[in-house]
Design a protein around this motif. Structure first.
Motif, short mmCIF file in Angstrom:
data_model
loop_
_atom_site.label_atom_id
_atom_site.label_comp_id
_atom_site.label_asym_id
_atom_site.label_seq_id
_atom_site.Cartn_x
_atom_site.Cartn_y
_atom_site.Cartn_z
N PRO A 155 0.82 -1.22 0.00
CA PRO A 155 0.00 0.00 0.00
C PRO A 155 0.85 1.26 0.00
O PRO A 155 1.85 1.36 0.71
N GLY A 156 0.43 2.25 -0.78
CA GLY A 156 1.04 3.56 -0.78
C GLY A 156 2.25 3.74 -1.67
O GLY A 156 2.71 4.87 -1.87
N VAL A 157 2.78 2.65 -2.22
CA VAL A 157 4.01 2.77 -3.02
C VAL A 157 3.77 3.61 -4.27
O VAL A 157 4.54 4.54 -4.57
N GLU A 158 2.73 3.30 -5.01
CA GLU A 158 2.48 4.01 -6.26
C GLU A 158 2.19 5.50 -6.03
O GLU A 158 2.54 6.34 -6.86
N LYS A 159 1.58 5.83 -4.88
CA LYS A 159 1.21 7.21 -4.62
C LYS A 159 2.33 8.02 -3.99
O LYS A 159 2.53 9.20 -4.34
N TYR A 160 3.10 7.42 -3.09
CA TYR A 160 4.04 8.20 -2.30
C TYR A 160 5.52 7.91 -2.57
O TYR A 160 6.38 8.66 -2.12
N SER A 273 14.07 -6.07 7.31
CA SER A 273 12.99 -5.10 7.51
C SER A 273 12.07 -5.09 6.29
O SER A 273 12.42 -4.58 5.23
N ARG A 274 10.91 -5.67 6.47
CA ARG A 274 9.93 -5.71 5.38
C ARG A 274 8.99 -4.51 5.48
O ARG A 274 8.46 -4.21 6.54
N VAL A 275 8.81 -3.83 4.36
CA VAL A 275 7.94 -2.65 4.31
C VAL A 275 6.49 -3.09 4.16
O VAL A 275 6.16 -3.89 3.28
N THR A 276 5.64 -2.55 5.00
CA THR A 276 4.21 -2.90 4.92
C THR A 276 3.37 -1.78 4.32
O THR A 276 2.27 -2.03 3.82
N GLU A 277 3.88 -0.55 4.39
CA GLU A 277 3.11 0.57 3.83
C GLU A 277 4.03 1.79 3.68
O GLU A 277 4.97 1.99 4.45
N VAL A 278 3.74 2.57 2.63
CA VAL A 278 4.41 3.86 2.45
C VAL A 278 3.33 4.94 2.53
O VAL A 278 2.30 4.85 1.85
N VAL A 283 7.79 5.59 6.04
CA VAL A 283 7.73 4.16 5.72
C VAL A 283 7.40 3.36 6.98
O VAL A 283 8.05 3.52 8.03
N HIS A 284 6.40 2.48 6.87
CA HIS A 284 6.00 1.59 7.95
C HIS A 284 6.62 0.22 7.72
O HIS A 284 6.56 -0.32 6.61
N LEU A 285 7.21 -0.36 8.78
CA LEU A 285 7.85 -1.66 8.69
C LEU A 285 7.03 -2.73 9.40
O LEU A 285 6.23 -2.42 10.30
N ILE A 291 9.70 4.91 9.85
CA ILE A 291 10.84 5.73 9.43
C ILE A 291 10.30 6.98 8.75
O ILE A 291 9.82 6.92 7.61
N PRO A 292 10.33 8.13 9.42
CA PRO A 292 9.84 9.36 8.79
C PRO A 292 10.72 9.74 7.60
O PRO A 292 11.95 9.67 7.69
N SER A 293 10.10 10.14 6.49
CA SER A 293 10.86 10.45 5.28
C SER A 293 10.12 11.47 4.43
O SER A 293 8.91 11.38 4.23
#
Length: 459
Positions: A155-160, A273-278, A283-285, A291-293
């Motif tokens: 979730p969120g990869v394409e948008k953010y 560290s697997r990413v679950t959402e951007v 980034v949420h792990l 991780i604020p970015s």
């Protein structure tokens, strides 16, 4: 743009003429490293006529961009450490010089029965049509459209997040980086926590090289008058990898050496560290960490472009075209090469990796085999040879492994020799396109010009 299926292909569009109709027509779709090298070599060999030479085939290259940039350089464009205008190649001019026709447009489908490849219409920035929907006849079709980032449904990869599949995406990231620095400098008050932080998801070669290159160029941008920003404290780069170590496809010694170098640059490395959402905040792990970015780059995984699944040809789980050892798809008139091709060599369990060296080898193979096919001779199987891998950390370090000098042995290299080997890969690509004399002059010109310009892009 909505992809077309074979049933949706326009039936009333006549194919565009391609010169001598009595000659076979070879169409190459995709102007990446392999596709452009193949078009250039076939054009010079078969597509040109002269006083002592007769034209033997019509060669066409279809590409949705107008200029070519070697894909392994995209991280330098994103970081702003490379002047694109000095390295991009005009397809139209290359075709004129080397005996092939450049056709501007994006492939939307193939009519295998009529042997037609269809292109979508193209438009300018104001929405005016440049080229209409068209079709081109082929006798031999080579698909070399590369790959795109694989978000795995996160979730969120394409948008953010920004992927680095094209120069346009790389330049977009660079503009956002510069704008973020200027914004932080111009605002009232200090730089806010996380305001200039960058998260890179995927610690393969692209992500790792980008992390090192960003460390240098971000400081270069700040050095040109943005003295309010403290690069050591205000700019944080985080490299995120789901595997237990960075560069998981390379030997452990290389991974450890690169990790030490990056840690010395204060790059925060997050493995396992697997990413679950951007999100728009960062980034949420999977382990619950956040991780604020300000900027997020997705460099984890590749897949075939969506159009490949609509051609009626066999594809892999990653939507790449499955090919035989001769690089033919399930249709013997259609070949595939480069990142969009899926080939598991005999005796191996893993496919040929999506690397520039593989595309170069496949282009060289198809250059000879297509000529054999035109003569009615049997095709020979492609044999991939892994010469090793190199990772450049900008001016900080270059490391890698070379294979093939001694049977069963590989050599770890680093330092100046590794840097020269890394640069030679790009020079080999340039020589394949231009010849050695032009490459020498271009290299000399770039070196001289570099002395009078900022070391980073500032706009």
């Amino acid at each position: 743009m909505t992809e077309m299926t074979t049933a949706d292909l326009p039936t009333k569009i006549m194919p565009v003429g391609e010169g001598d109709k009595d000659l076979p027509h070879i169409v190459i779709v995709g102007g990446g490293a392999g596709g452009l090298e193949l078009a250039t070599r076939l054009g010079k060999k078969l597509g040109k006529s002269g006083r002592w030479k007769k034209k033997k085939a019509n060669i066409s290259l279809i590409e949705r961009s107008r200029t070519h940039i070697w894909k392994p350089l995209l991280h330098e464009i994103a970081a702003g450490s490379m002047d694109v205008s000095q390295h991009e190649l005009e397809y139209q001019a290359q075709g004129y010089w080397h005996g092939f026709k450049f056709r501007y447009g994006e492939m939307t489908g193939v009519d295998r029965e009529k042997k037609l490849v269809y292109l979508a219409a193209t438009y300018d920035e104001e929405g005016r049509e440049i080229t209409p929907v068209r079709s081109f006849r082929y006798d031999i079709l080579v698909i070399a459209i590369g790959s795109v980032g694989n978000a795995f449904g996160t979730p969120g990869v394409e948008k953010y997040a920004i992927m680095l599949d094209t120069p346009v995406q790389a330049e977009r990231f660079n503009r956002r980086l510069i704008n973020a620095c200027v914004r932080a400098y111009a605002q009232e008050g200090p730089v806010l926590p996380g305001q200039l932080d960058v998260a890179i998801i995927g610690a393969g070669a692209t992500g790792t090289e980008l992390a090192a290159e960003l460390h240098r160029t971000a400081r270069g941008v700040v050095a040109f008058g943005l003295d309010k920003i403290d690069p050591e404290n205000d700019i944080k780069i985080t490299l995120i990898e789901a595997a237990p170590r960075i560069l998981p496809a390379l030997p452990d010694r290389i991974s450890q050496g690169v990790s030490e170098t990056l840690k010395g640059l204060k790059v925060d490395i997050q493995t396992n560290s697997r990413v679950t959402e951007v999100s728009d905040k960062g980034v949420h792990l999977a382990n619950g960490n956040f991780i604020p970015s300000e900027l997020v780059v997705w460099a984890a995984g590749v897949k075939g472009p969506a159009v490949l699944g609509n051609l009626g040809l066999e594809v892999s789980k990653s939507n790449q075209l499955v090919v035989s050892p001769t690089l033919q798809t399930s249709d013997p008139s259609i070949f595939a090469m480069g990142d969009c091709a899926y080939l598991v060599p005999e005796g191996e369990t893993q496919p040929v990796p999506p690397r520039a060296q593989a595309a170069h080898q496949e282009a060289s193979h198809l250059y000879t085999e297509i000529q054999r096919k035109l003569k009615g001779e049997p095709l020979r199987p492609f044999k991939y040879r892994d010469f090793g891998s190199l990772v450049s950390l900008g001016h900080y370090s270059t490391v890698g492994s070379l294979m093939g000098f001694v049977v069963g042995r590989s050599f770890i290299i680093e330092g100046l020799f590794a840097k020269l080997m890394y640069r030679s890969l790009y020079k080999m690509h340039e020589v394949a396109l231009h010849g050695p004399w032009k490459v020498f002059l271009d290299t000399l010109s770039r070196t001289l010009t570099r002395r009078t310009e900022p070391v980073v892009k500032l706009h």
